[in-house]
Design an enzyme around this catalytic site. Structure first.
Site, PDB file in Angstrom:
ATOM      1  CB  SER A   1      31.947  35.256  30.049  1.00  0.00           C
ATOM      2  OG  SER A   1      31.277  34.197  30.013  1.00  0.00           O
TER       3      SER A   1
ATOM      4  CG  HIS B   1      33.446  39.482  30.687  1.00  0.00           C
ATOM      5  ND1 HIS B   1      34.495  39.095  31.535  1.00  0.00           N
ATOM      6  CD2 HIS B   1      32.405  38.764  31.028  1.00  0.00           C
ATOM      7  CE1 HIS B   1      34.114  38.135  32.332  1.00  0.00           C
ATOM      8  NE2 HIS B   1      32.734  37.815  31.944  1.00  0.00           N
TER       9      HIS B   1
ATOM     10  CE  LYS C   1      32.552  38.891  35.264  1.00  0.00           C
ATOM     11  NZ  LYS C   1      31.797  38.468  36.581  1.00  0.00           N
TER      12      LYS C   1
END
Ligand SMILES: Cc1ncc(COP(=O)(O)O)c(C=O)c1O
Length: 413
Positions: A201, A229, A260
């Protein structure tokens, strides 16, 4: 405290040695009072708009080009997603009003779990109130005191906190260093859970999942991949980095967030039916917390439907990532080891990063400074999140503005 405020950072106020437990708050508050008027920004700057490519700062009403929000597929503000959330609100009301173990489990929760499991190609999935609480719940349910978690040193705070909650033995290996992971697997005794992320991240680089999976197989360790992610954007079908590396069947716990790429909120674990059945009874952060709010569930379900139905969103995202990366690199901006939609802009100077944040704001670019404890000290950076919702020309312009500001502040030549 006599030294100038720049001599301190939040790490200095975590522990107190005085008699009163609250001394620590006092010192921290005094430091903040000195630091804030001089530009130390504690990240608590509110926006007065949706996380679209253009955002408005509440402080002064300025509109800025937004490079800071996850929202990788631009789904948080899609009209269909908003309409689905409104339908959920109208039909079920604001909250689920109960833990999923008791009255809080709704048909829409089960539908979303089924949809996530089908998308991942596994038996079942379980929802959590957030990605953070999912890591706490999953790790502490699976690992007991005496068991070992072997994790990458650059892991997200929720992985470390989950290990603490589990009272697991934690063994860290150097970031993405497979020979170091091998060494840990050789030396650690007992039952082992290896945890890696898909996309890291803060660095935006990816884990070599094929090699990690092979080592786990060799040493009899279970594998959990945090795809916060990478879920919904990597792989031919958007099933994540495990799909990209063709090792989906070698992952024991598929972890992801709904905050996300899907632009909502919540976390999940997906895997075998016995794993998920077990987590439903032992993941305390799920059992002892209210189930996800209905509008969020129906909104996220629609976001997932769109993410699957519109692969062109991923094509657009990866095109935008290439544009941003190439432009930044042409302009000599240091983007570290990133290969993904998460692109760090390395500053490595904790003292001037706030000044640069304000200069970027003046230039019309919204980026957040990232410092300790999110990254190591002296590794401060900005983190660009590229989205499919961005316009490539605007990304080029933003990259040029960033490079200009970094030049003015002598971060790059
Ligand atoms: C790798 C990783 N895991 C877990 C989380 C927590 O997810 P959430 O923000 O949805 O709670 C994050 C959040 O940034 C993350 O980067």
């Amino acid at each position: 405290m006599t030294a100038h405020w720049t001599e301190y950072d939040p790490s200095h106020f975590r522990m107190t040695t005085g008699d009163d437990l609250f001394d620590v708050h006092d010192h921290f508050t005094r430091w903040r009072r000195d630091a804030e008027p001089e530009g130390y920004n504690l990240y608590l700057q509110s926006l007065a708009s949706a996380p679209t490519p253009s955002v408005r700062l509440e402080r002064n009403g300025t509109d800025l080009f937004n490079l800071a929000s996850y929202n990788y597929l631009g789904l948080s503000h899609r009209p269909e997603v908003i309409a689905a959330a409104q339908e959920g609100l109208a039909r079920y009301g604001l909250g689920a009003a109960g833990s999923p173990t008791l009255s809080g489990l709704l048909d829409i929760h089960k539908d979303l779990e089924t949809a996530i499991a089908a998308h991942k190609g596994v038996d079942d999935a379980i929802l959590f109130p957030s990605g953070y609480s999912a890591n706490i719940g999953i790790i502490s349910a699976l690992v007991s005191p005496g068991d070992s978690v072997i994790a990458d040193i650059s892991s997200h705070a929720s992985i470390f906190d989950g290990c603490q909650f589990a009272q697991a033995r934690l063994s860290l290996f150097r970031h993405n260093d497979m020979s170091n992971l091998k060494k840990r697997l050789e030396t650690v005794q007992g039952r082992k859970l290896v945890i890696v992320e898909g996309v890291y991240s803060m660095d935006g680089d990816i884990a070599p999942l094929d090699k990690v999976a092979e080592l786990c197989r060799q040493y009899g360790a279970r594998l959990m991949v945090d795809e916060a992610h990478s879920a919904f954007i990597y792989g031919e079908k958007g099933r994540g980095l495990a799909e990209h590396f063709c090792i989906e069947d070698q992952v024991d716990v598929h972890f992801g967030t709904l905050s996300k790429s899907l632009g909502g909120m919540g976390g999940y674990a997906a895997g075998s039916s016995s794993l998920i059945y077990y987590l439903r009874s032992y993941a305390r952060s799920q059992m002892f917390s209210c189930a996800l709010a209905p509008p969020l569930v129906t909104g996220v379900s629609e976001a997932l439907r769109i993410a699957i139905a519109e692969p062109e969103l991923r094509t657009k995202l990866w095109h935008n990532v290439a544009v941003m990366r190439e432009t930044l690199l042409e302009l000599n901006v240091d983007i570290g080891t990133s290969t993904s939609q998460v692109i760090p802009i390395m500053v490595r100077n904790d003292k001037i990063i706030f000044e640069i944040t304000r200069a970027l704001e003046a230039a019309g670019v919204y980026l957040n400074p990232i410092l300790f404890p999110a990254v190591k000290q002296k590794q401060s950076r900005f983190r660009v999140s590229v989205s499919a919702a961005h316009d490539p020309d605007q990304l080029r312009t933003a990259a040029q503005l960033i490079a200009q500001v970094l030049k003015t502040h002598k971060v790059i030549k």
